[in-house]
Motif scaffolding. Structure first.
Motif, short mmCIF file in Angstrom:
data_model
loop_
_atom_site.label_atom_id
_atom_site.label_comp_id
_atom_site.label_asym_id
_atom_site.label_seq_id
_atom_site.Cartn_x
_atom_site.Cartn_y
_atom_site.Cartn_z
N LYS A 248 0.89 -1.20 0.10
CA LYS A 248 -0.16 0.03 0.02
C LYS A 248 0.88 1.19 0.00
O LYS A 248 1.83 1.27 0.48
N ILE A 249 0.36 2.10 -0.63
CA ILE A 249 0.85 3.62 -0.42
C ILE A 249 0.13 4.34 0.50
O ILE A 249 -0.96 4.82 0.45
N LEU A 250 1.10 4.69 1.69
CA LEU A 250 0.32 5.56 2.62
C LEU A 250 0.68 7.13 2.60
O LEU A 250 1.62 7.61 2.09
N LYS A 251 -0.18 7.91 2.57
CA LYS A 251 -0.37 9.33 2.33
C LYS A 251 -0.52 10.14 3.64
O LYS A 251 -1.25 10.07 4.36
N ASN A 252 0.49 10.88 3.94
CA ASN A 252 0.39 11.97 5.29
C ASN A 252 -0.36 13.15 4.89
O ASN A 252 -0.13 13.70 4.06
N GLU A 253 -1.64 13.11 5.72
CA GLU A 253 -2.69 13.99 5.15
C GLU A 253 -2.04 15.62 5.48
O GLU A 253 -2.45 16.46 4.66
N LYS A 254 -1.15 15.56 6.50
CA LYS A 254 -0.60 17.22 6.71
C LYS A 254 0.40 17.57 5.46
O LYS A 254 0.27 18.54 5.01
N THR A 255 1.38 16.77 5.30
CA THR A 255 2.43 16.95 4.49
C THR A 255 2.21 16.31 2.83
O THR A 255 2.95 17.15 2.04
N GLY A 256 1.24 15.72 2.66
CA GLY A 256 1.08 15.18 1.36
C GLY A 256 2.30 14.10 0.99
O GLY A 256 2.24 13.48 0.01
N LYS A 257 3.13 13.65 1.88
CA LYS A 257 4.23 12.84 1.81
C LYS A 257 3.70 11.38 1.66
O LYS A 257 3.09 10.97 2.30
N GLU A 258 4.34 10.62 0.52
CA GLU A 258 3.84 9.30 0.36
C GLU A 258 4.94 8.28 0.91
O GLU A 258 6.12 8.39 0.55
N THR A 259 4.38 7.23 1.35
CA THR A 259 5.22 6.09 1.81
C THR A 259 4.59 4.80 1.41
O THR A 259 3.52 4.69 1.50
N LEU A 260 5.65 4.14 0.60
CA LEU A 260 5.24 2.67 0.11
C LEU A 260 5.42 1.82 1.29
O LEU A 260 6.70 1.69 2.03
N VAL A 261 4.41 0.87 1.82
CA VAL A 261 4.58 -0.24 2.76
C VAL A 261 4.24 -1.56 1.94
O VAL A 261 3.12 -1.63 1.56
N VAL A 262 5.18 -2.36 2.06
CA VAL A 262 5.03 -3.94 1.51
C VAL A 262 5.27 -4.71 2.77
O VAL A 262 6.16 -5.11 3.27
N TYR A 263 4.00 -5.18 3.29
CA TYR A 263 4.04 -5.70 4.61
C TYR A 263 4.68 -7.13 4.44
O TYR A 263 5.50 -7.41 5.39
N SER A 264 4.71 -8.07 3.37
CA SER A 264 5.73 -9.25 3.32
C SER A 264 5.74 -9.24 1.85
O SER A 264 4.63 -9.44 1.07
N LEU A 265 6.91 -9.76 1.53
CA LEU A 265 7.24 -10.32 0.05
C LEU A 265 7.31 -11.82 0.10
O LEU A 265 7.58 -12.35 -1.11
N GLY A 266 7.03 -12.49 0.99
CA GLY A 266 6.99 -13.78 1.17
C GLY A 266 8.42 -14.42 0.93
O GLY A 266 9.28 -14.11 1.20
N ASN A 267 8.32 -15.65 0.64
CA ASN A 267 9.46 -16.58 0.26
C ASN A 267 10.24 -16.31 -0.95
O ASN A 267 9.50 -16.30 -2.21
N PHE A 268 11.46 -16.27 -1.26
CA PHE A 268 12.21 -16.10 -2.31
C PHE A 268 12.49 -17.34 -2.70
O PHE A 268 12.29 -18.06 -3.95
N ILE A 269 13.34 -18.24 -1.92
CA ILE A 269 13.70 -19.63 -2.09
C ILE A 269 13.49 -20.29 -0.99
O ILE A 269 14.02 -19.85 0.32
N SER A 270 12.81 -21.42 -0.97
CA SER A 270 12.85 -22.33 0.35
C SER A 270 12.23 -23.81 0.18
O SER A 270 12.02 -24.06 -1.07
N ASN A 271 12.14 -24.54 1.03
CA ASN A 271 11.43 -25.88 0.93
C ASN A 271 10.24 -25.98 1.66
O ASN A 271 9.76 -27.25 1.85
N MET A 272 9.47 -24.95 1.70
CA MET A 272 8.35 -24.84 2.42
C MET A 272 7.35 -25.48 1.57
O MET A 272 7.30 -25.43 0.44
#
Length: 365
Positions: A248-272
């Motif tokens: 998600k892109i979070l937006k500061n309502e006061k400043t207008g600054k945007e921040t990208l948050v990626v809560y989890s990218l999951g596994n890249f390589i594993s044996n799960m």
């Protein structure tokens, strides 16, 4: 007359420099794991040596195209006897294969970083140093952390700070002074401010957080993301749950600054083995400048990745979604189930982060 005008036009368009907007492409993937079956297969392929050739051959061209690529090394390089879950230790050749695939930065603050105690954590740092790659999140001691944090890199003219924190270390405490960057809001704020003081234009916080195997972020993650955004972080990239979570892109309502948050990218390589853990996402973010020359992020986008299990002489392989035909026939059903689950999450909850279409990739096999 027309010949003169055409000559002038040709001269101007062929000899004057072009003024493209400066940009840099950052790339992120999730958890790089080494379970016992992966160790066994690498040893079999290497005939007594741990050989990871082929694991990243299908994805490495895309990784190398990025101006700076980041992975979460969720295993210590803690020396033999090498082992998988629950106390990991992987051979140096695993990290070397990740470097050869194109990764520039290895994140080391995670819940497994002390699996081989202080000695293993320090050995990890020494091996990464010997490979000549960047790393952050764990340190030989507190004094080294004070010297090396924040890690600031000049990427195509953008001054980018990288921070890395973990919620914990599975109850294992340092016994000989090793420093692990734990999630501590006072310390995090201090290091964010230090990054600003050192003129970082973009601040990236890589967070090891959340609940394993849960496809949605929890309230603790949301509150921490809001805290990071309010304190000036531009990109928040998460790992640990071993499944994907919303972007998600979070937006500061006061400043207008945007921040990208990626809560989890999951596994890249594993044996799960469970459906949602069979892969993860790859994320790209382009850094650019506005009309005043201020750095900002733009065009966050993702694609899915599948961790294919070995067949015959083939090792474990990371298969990107844009060449899903490369998924072995016997694992197509696993891929389809993983893909449906991941896309259900992203399609419902993502805000401002889109799937990068398969036909946008020039690297085909």
């Amino acid at each position: 007359m027309w010949k003169i005008i055409y000559s002038i036009f040709s001269f101007l368009t062929t000899t004057l420099p072009s003024y493209e907007t400066p940009h840099a492409d950052l790339l992120f993937v999730g958890d790089a794991m080494q379970h016992q079956a992966q160790l066994d297969k690498a040893l079999e392929i290497g005939k007594g040596e741990y050989d990871y050739s082929g694991c990243f051959s299908l994805i490495s061209p895309e990784i190398r195209k990025a101006d700076y690529a980041v992975c979460n090394l969720e295993v210590p390089l803690g020396g033999p006897d090498y082992s998988g879950y629950p106390c990991f230790s992987s051979p140096p050749s695993f990290a070397e294969s990740l470097k050869d695939a194109g990764f520039d930065l290895f994140l080391t603050a995670n819940n497994h970083c002390l699996d081989r105690r202080d000695k293993g954590a320090r050995m990890t740092l020494e091996i990464l140093d010997s490979l000549g790659v960047d790393h952050t999140g764990t340190f030989h001691d507190a004094a080294q952390r004070d010297t090396l944090v924040p890690l600031i890199k000049d990427i195509n003219g953008f001054k980018v700070a990288f921070l890395n924190y973990t919620y914990g270390t599975n109850g294992i405490r340092p016994s000989d002074g090793v420093e692990v960057a734990l999630i501590d809001t006072l310390k995090i704020k201090e290091e964010i401010e230090l990054a600003k003081k050192k003129k970082a234009e973009i601040i990236v916080a890589n967070m090891h957080w959340g609940i394993e195997y849960v496809l949605l972020e929890n309230n603790i993650q949301r509150k921490l993301a809001a805290f990071l955004a309010e304190n000036g972080v531009d990109l928040i990239i998460g790992g640990h749950p071993h499944v994907v979570q919303p972007m998600k892109i979070l937006k500061n309502e006061k400043t207008g600054k945007e921040t990208l948050v990626v809560y989890s990218l999951g596994n890249f390589i594993s044996n799960m083995k469970t459906a949602d853990t069979r892969g993860g996402a790859i994320l790209w973010v382009t850094l650019t400048r506005d009309s005043l020359g201020n750095a900002k992020f733009d065009n966050p986008r993702y694609q899915l990745l599948f961790a294919a299990k070995p067949e015959g002489d083939l090792n474990y392989r990371v298969i990107p979604g844009w060449i899903e035909d490369s998924v072995p026939q016997s694992q197509r059903n696993h891929w389809e189930i993983f893909k449906r689950g991941a896309m259900k999450v992203f399609n419902k909850y993502n805000e401002g982060v889109e799937l990068s279409p398969a036909d946008s990739f020039h690297t085909q096999f």
